[in-house]
Design a protein around this motif. Structure first.
Motif: not given
Length: 347
Positions: A131-136, A167-172, A289-297
């Motif tokens: 969830g919050p510390v993963g792909i979501t 996702c929405g609960s985190l985005a807000g 998000a998969l398009s921005y994996m260089s920023k994921s770490e």
């Protein structure tokens, strides 16, 4: 050794709602002899997510997502622990995660397909890696940052649809932390509205099932809407876009209201809404998000810090047992979850 797994029993049909009967539980035997590079993992938690509805069709409509095959094991986000290893990078007891984790109680996997994670990043809440510390979490954080153009002190208003979902609960919350003056969530029950405002710090919430979304938005967002995090599509999105300001930004994350219909992604908008986007120079680009994996770490480290310091609060709906995967998935598709829908497979 014996394990249980979930296979795709049938497809719901392109315009059909999924049902638990589309999935089937099977008993299997795993060979105890691992090959070089393989590990035996015990599954701890599995994730069910809206995008999986597309994988139930013969054609997912997305080039980066393969369909699930009939009578084959279903897969998705998972986290587990290594029980036996013949992979030099992984040892017994390591916690690992993958985006393509089979829906099995135990599985033999290639160590190279797994990502080792540090349980301290989530204070031991291992399901948070889904969830919050993963792909979501990455989707929420990078979506807001890359496509939302939130500026501190600019008195911006952000609206999130599907706001009580994973996702929405985190985005807000991220929109609020990044400087939005007003964050409004749209969801489908009074209980969810209460959670958004009281637990997560949204300015206000609208129950689309019992309230007039357009009228309520006019009341709550007197200065119009600058940023829209779109998880649902359909008529709710059109009502929100109608009240967006010139130069606003739509973060196109998901369209769950359209997933049981045979339409392309993203689904076409009405002529009126298309005209509003053009005449007001509102951006609306697909976000992945998969398009921005260089920023994921760096992003995952930031999310970990925000969660550990309680600046981001985490909501989860947890169901127990691999036999309930289909039930949990279908419930999530109908909005039965608050926050991330998780299935706990073992301790």
């Amino acid at each position: 050794m014996h394990a249980r797994r979930v296979v795709l029993n049938s497809r719901p049909g392109k315009n059909g709602e999924p049902s638990p009967g589309n999935f089937r539980l099977e008993q299997i035997t795993l060979t105890p002899d691992l090959k070089d590079g393989q590990v035996l993992v015990r599954t701890l938690y599995l994730s069910v997510d809206p995008y999986m509805r597309c994988r139930m069709n013969e054609d997912t409509g997305a080039d980066y997502l393969g369909p699930w095959e009939l009578s084959e094991c279903v897969d998705g986000g998972g986290v587990g622990v290594v029980e036996t290893s013949r992979c030099s990078a992984l040892a017994e007891g390591d916690v690992v995660t993958s985006f393509n984790w089979p829906w099995q109680t135990h599985a033999v996997m290639m160590g190279s397909s797994l990502q080792k994670v540090d349980s301290q990043m989530v204070d031991g809440h291992l399901s948070y890696f889904l969830g919050p510390v993963g792909i979501t979490g990455l989707t929420a954080l990078l979506g807001v940052r890359e496509k939302g153009h939130v500026t501190k002190g600019a008195n911006q208003t952000m609206v999130v649809s599907g706001a009580a979902g994973a996702c929405g609960s985190l985005a807000g919350q991220i929109g609020r932390l990044d400087g939005c003056a007003r964050v409004v969530g749209i969801c489908g029950s009074n209980e969810k509205c209460r959670a958004l405002v009281e637990d997560l710090g949204f300015t206000a919430a609208i129950n689309y099932r019992s309230e007039d979304v357009s009228a309520r938005l006019k009341e709550i967002c007197p200065d119009g809407i600058d940023v829209y995090f779109d998880n649902v599509g359909g008529s709710i999105s059109e009502a929100i876009i109608e009240q967006m300001n010139r130069g606003g930004h739509v973060i196109l994350c998901g369209q769950i209201s359209q997933y049981n219909k045979d339409v392309p992604y993203p689904p076409p908008l009405s002529d009126k809404t298309q005209e509003i986007l053009q005449s007001r120079s509102i951006t609306r680009e697909k976000f992945m998000a998969l398009s921005y994996m260089s920023k994921s770490e760096a992003a995952l480290f930031e999310l970990s810090q925000l969660v550990k310091s309680a600046q981001i609060k985490v909501l989860e709906t947890v169901v127990n047992g691999i036999e309930n995967m289909g039930v949990a998935f279908c419930s999530m598709m109908k909005g039965g979850n608050i926050g991330k829908q998780i299935v706990k497979i073992s301790d």
